[in-house]
Design a protein around this motif. Structure first.
Motif, PDB file in Angstrom:
ATOM      1  N   ILE A  24      -4.887 -33.469   7.477  1.00 31.86           N
ATOM      2  CA  ILE A  24      -6.205 -32.848   7.382  1.00 31.86           C
ATOM      3  C   ILE A  24      -6.372 -32.301   5.971  1.00 31.86           C
ATOM      4  N   SER A  25      -7.448 -32.708   5.302  1.00 29.95           N
ATOM      5  CA  SER A  25      -7.682 -32.353   3.907  1.00 29.95           C
ATOM      6  C   SER A  25      -8.960 -31.538   3.784  1.00 29.95           C
ATOM      7  N   LEU A  26      -8.832 -30.308   3.275  1.00 27.64           N
ATOM      8  CA  LEU A  26      -9.968 -29.407   3.054  1.00 27.64           C
ATOM      9  C   LEU A  26     -10.036 -29.133   1.562  1.00 27.64           C
ATOM     10  N   THR A  27     -10.993 -29.718   0.861  1.00 26.06           N
ATOM     11  CA  THR A  27     -11.032 -29.631  -0.596  1.00 26.06           C
ATOM     12  C   THR A  27     -12.423 -29.261  -1.108  1.00 26.06           C
ATOM     13  N   ASN A  28     -12.428 -28.418  -2.126  1.00 26.34           N
ATOM     14  CA  ASN A  28     -13.646 -28.076  -2.872  1.00 26.34           C
ATOM     15  C   ASN A  28     -14.766 -27.552  -1.981  1.00 26.34           C
ATOM     16  N   ASN A  29     -14.390 -26.805  -0.944  1.00 23.21           N
ATOM     17  CA  ASN A  29     -15.380 -26.144  -0.101  1.00 23.21           C
ATOM     18  C   ASN A  29     -15.686 -24.760  -0.649  1.00 23.21           C
ATOM     19  N   TYR A  30     -16.874 -24.249  -0.335  1.00 25.18           N
ATOM     20  CA  TYR A  30     -17.312 -22.946  -0.825  1.00 25.18           C
ATOM     21  C   TYR A  30     -17.652 -22.065   0.373  1.00 25.18           C
TER      22      TYR A  30
END
Length: 378
Positions: free
Chosen positions: A197-203
């Motif tokens: 599971i990849s969570l990237t560049n979220n704000y």
């Protein structure tokens, strides 16, 4: 191009051919699209349509939804979901708009037993939950906005190979008793651990937690990636991953908002993890009113609150797992052997449903933990 409305959409969909575009106009209430598999994707252009109740999609392959408004600002949906997606593959939603009442209920999309699902440039407002993913693989959520959620933006439960990138959670409005998170992950006791599971560049900004993975006793996670996320919140867990192995946490920026009761922190435990180049800011000075509210809490409780705001598997996942149990063997819901039947069984009778849901509630209760002794990264 085919044209459909609220009374004949299901019939038009049933006769659509490979590569067709279906233009939907007007108001669509409760609707079921099912049992179609296309070689070339069919597009459902809903830019001029409003789906005011639940759109159920079952046993469908290769369909693209473009635009449309889903849900209602004034009334609850029959199933609590604007879109329920089951036992399907290669279904995409682009530039869709989901709305809720803001009363602490309502879900935008739930998907269960499915693969190859994507949501891009979605807008989710005033719902309890924007997107719920259960027992699914190869899911991508990108460039979507979650505004005024009364609990969570995205939930990922018992799923594998899921990517969430460049999404925004802002202006949260937690309802009473909610444990809000922008993106929250769960494993289920007895099933393969959530993985890849990849969570990237979220704000993330506002009264919510950031990116969290709980239920460590149920297995934690394998190869969880959280990179380049920006999180400014007033709740304790900016990034949390319990019992996570072979995972990467780099280049994340965590900030505590002024007046927050807890410091926004990073809490990770497990083995063979890479934790580098993260910034965890100090908690700003507390105002007199906030200090008065803190009462007798000690410093550790205030700064980290490690054991707070964890919750069992959410109701939507329990319900979707129960529904899947009536459709296909549960042992097919594994990350590398997802199967999709050609037909669907009927929804179980109320007594059977109750037994299924009760069984999953017991599982959820069994895996809930109050962990201690985690690594705290500052």
């Amino acid at each position: 191009m085919l044209t459909a409305n609220g009374t004949n959409l299901a019939a038009v969909f049933a006769r659509a051919k490979d590569g067709d575009t279906i233009k939907v106009v007007g108001t669509v209430k409760d609707m079921v699209l099912q049992n179609r598999s296309f070689t070339k994707a069919v597009t459902i252009d809903a830019t001029q349509a409003t789906f005011t109740d639940t759109l159920t999609i079952k046993n469908v392959s290769k369909v693209n939804f473009l635009g449309g408004t889903y849900g209602s600002r004034t009334q609850e949906m029959r199933t609590g979901r604007a879109v329920g997606l089951y036992n399907s593959s290669d279904v995409n939603f682009s530039r869709v708009f989901f709305v809720g009442t803001g009363r602490g209920t309502g879900v935008g999309i739930t998907t269960a037993g499915s693969r190859g699902i994507s949501v891009s440039a979605g807008n989710f407002q005033n719902l309890r939950l924007g997107i719920g993913i259960t027992a699914s693989t190869d899911v991508r959520i990108s460039s979507s906005r979650f505004i005024g959620m009364t609990s969570d933006g995205i939930n990922i439960a018992d799923s594998h190979r899921v990517t969430a990138t460049a999404n925004r959670c802002t202006n949260g409005a937690p309802s009473a008793g909610a444990h809000p998170d922008c993106i929250q992950l769960w494993s289920i006791l007895g099933n393969p651990r959530q993985s890849d599971i990849s969570l990237t560049n979220n704000y993330v900004n506002g009264p919510t937690q950031g990116l969290t993975s709980f239920n460590a006793s149920a297995g934690g996670g394998l190869r969880i990636t959280m990179i380049g996320n920006t999180i400014a919140t007033s709740f304790p867990q900016g990034i949390a991953c319990g019992n996570c192995d072979n995972s990467i946490f780099t280049n994340n920026t965590l900030t505590t908002l002024p007046g927050a009761r807890w410091r926004t922190s990073m809490n990770i435990d497990g083995n063979n993890n890479i934790i580098e180049n993260n910034t965890v800011g100090d908690r700003p000075p507390l105002g007199a009113q906030t200090l008065a509210l803190l009462g007798s809490l000690d410093g550790a409780d205030i700064s980290n609150a490690i054991s707070l705001f964890e919750e069992p598997l959410p109701d939507f996942a329990l319900e979707d797992l129960a529904l899947l149990a009536s459709m296909l063997p549960l042992d097919s819901l594994t990350p590398d052997a997802m199967t999709f039947g050609s037909t669907l069984a009927a929804v179980p009778e109320p007594t059977t449903w109750a037994q299924l849901v009760f069984g999953f509630i017991l599982v959820g209760a069994a895996v809930r933990t109050r962990r201690s002794g985690r690594s705290v990264v500052a």
